[in-house]
Design a protein around this motif. Structure first.
Motif, PDB file in Angstrom:
ATOM      1  N   CYS A   1       0.834  -1.216   0.000  1.00 12.71           N
ATOM      2  CA  CYS A   1       0.000   0.000   0.000  1.00 12.71           C
ATOM      3  C   CYS A   1       0.859   1.253   0.000  1.00 12.71           C
ATOM      4  O   CYS A   1       0.589   2.197  -0.755  1.00 12.71           O
ATOM      5  N   ILE A   2       1.884   1.272   0.831  1.00 17.27           N
ATOM      6  CA  ILE A   2       2.768   2.441   0.883  1.00 17.27           C
ATOM      7  C   ILE A   2       3.474   2.640  -0.458  1.00 17.27           C
ATOM      8  O   ILE A   2       3.586   3.764  -0.947  1.00 17.27           O
TER       9      ILE A   2
ATOM     10  N   VAL B   1       0.976   4.025  -3.047  1.00 14.35           N
ATOM     11  CA  VAL B   1       0.668   5.429  -2.769  1.00 14.35           C
ATOM     12  C   VAL B   1       1.831   6.318  -3.199  1.00 14.35           C
ATOM     13  O   VAL B   1       1.636   7.347  -3.860  1.00 14.35           O
TER      14      VAL B   1
ATOM     15  N   TYR C   1       2.087   6.617  -7.107  1.00 12.91           N
ATOM     16  CA  TYR C   1       1.105   7.499  -7.722  1.00 12.91           C
ATOM     17  C   TYR C   1       1.259   8.947  -7.292  1.00 12.91           C
ATOM     18  O   TYR C   1       0.979   9.860  -8.069  1.00 12.91           O
ATOM     19  N   VAL C   2       1.712   9.173  -6.066  1.00 13.66           N
ATOM     20  CA  VAL C   2       1.947  10.546  -5.626  1.00 13.66           C
ATOM     21  C   VAL C   2       3.051  11.181  -6.464  1.00 13.66           C
ATOM     22  O   VAL C   2       2.911  12.290  -6.974  1.00 13.66           O
TER      23      VAL C   2
END
Length: 141
Positions: free
Chosen positions: A51-52, A55, A58-59
């Protein structure tokens, strides 16, 4: 296959694995629970890392796609660090002692705790001011 389908399939696979581990944990007696807890912990670590990573990917992808995004992001980060600096400057760094003169918190610990509290208060004022400002703008329209 697009990314949405891949993430949907991965979520289903992880859900099924979690249900299998949970069923095994609930079906076993207390002595055997330790053999089920370790795989569950490792699975949660893998999910957290995935998940990290997603994220962050995409950030940074969206951040570097447009120069205006980078400019706004750096301005926001700079303002945040300026608020931290102001909070640190106005923070109180007195040593905290108990009734028997034992040191509970050193000067630096007290300074950083005070910085955190000041930062919270400043951000709360900014948030309340922003809500007030947007409310006034909606009333004007």
């Amino acid at each position: 296959m697009n990314l949405h389908k891949v993430t949907k399939i991965a979520a289903i696979v992880i859900s099924v694995l979690s249900l299998v581990f949970l069923g095994g944990l609930m079906a076993s007696d207390d002595a055997a629970n330790s053999s089920w807890i370790t795989p569950l912990i490792y699975l949660s670590y893998v999910i957290l890392i995935a998940c990290i990573a997603l994220v962050l990917i995409y950030v940074f992808k969206n951040l570097f796609s447009d120069k205006e995004n980078i400019k706004k992001t750096f301005i926001s980060i700079g303002l945040f660090f300026a608020l931290i600096l102001v909070s640190f400057i106005i923070a109180d760094g007195t040593e905290v002692k108990s009734a028997s003169n034992e040191i509970i918190a050193s000067e630096s610990t007290s300074k950083w705790v005070s910085t955190g509290l000041n930062m919270f208060y400043l951000l709360a004022v900014v948030a309340i001011g922003t809500m007030f400002w947007t409310g006034l703008n909606k009333i004007k329209k």
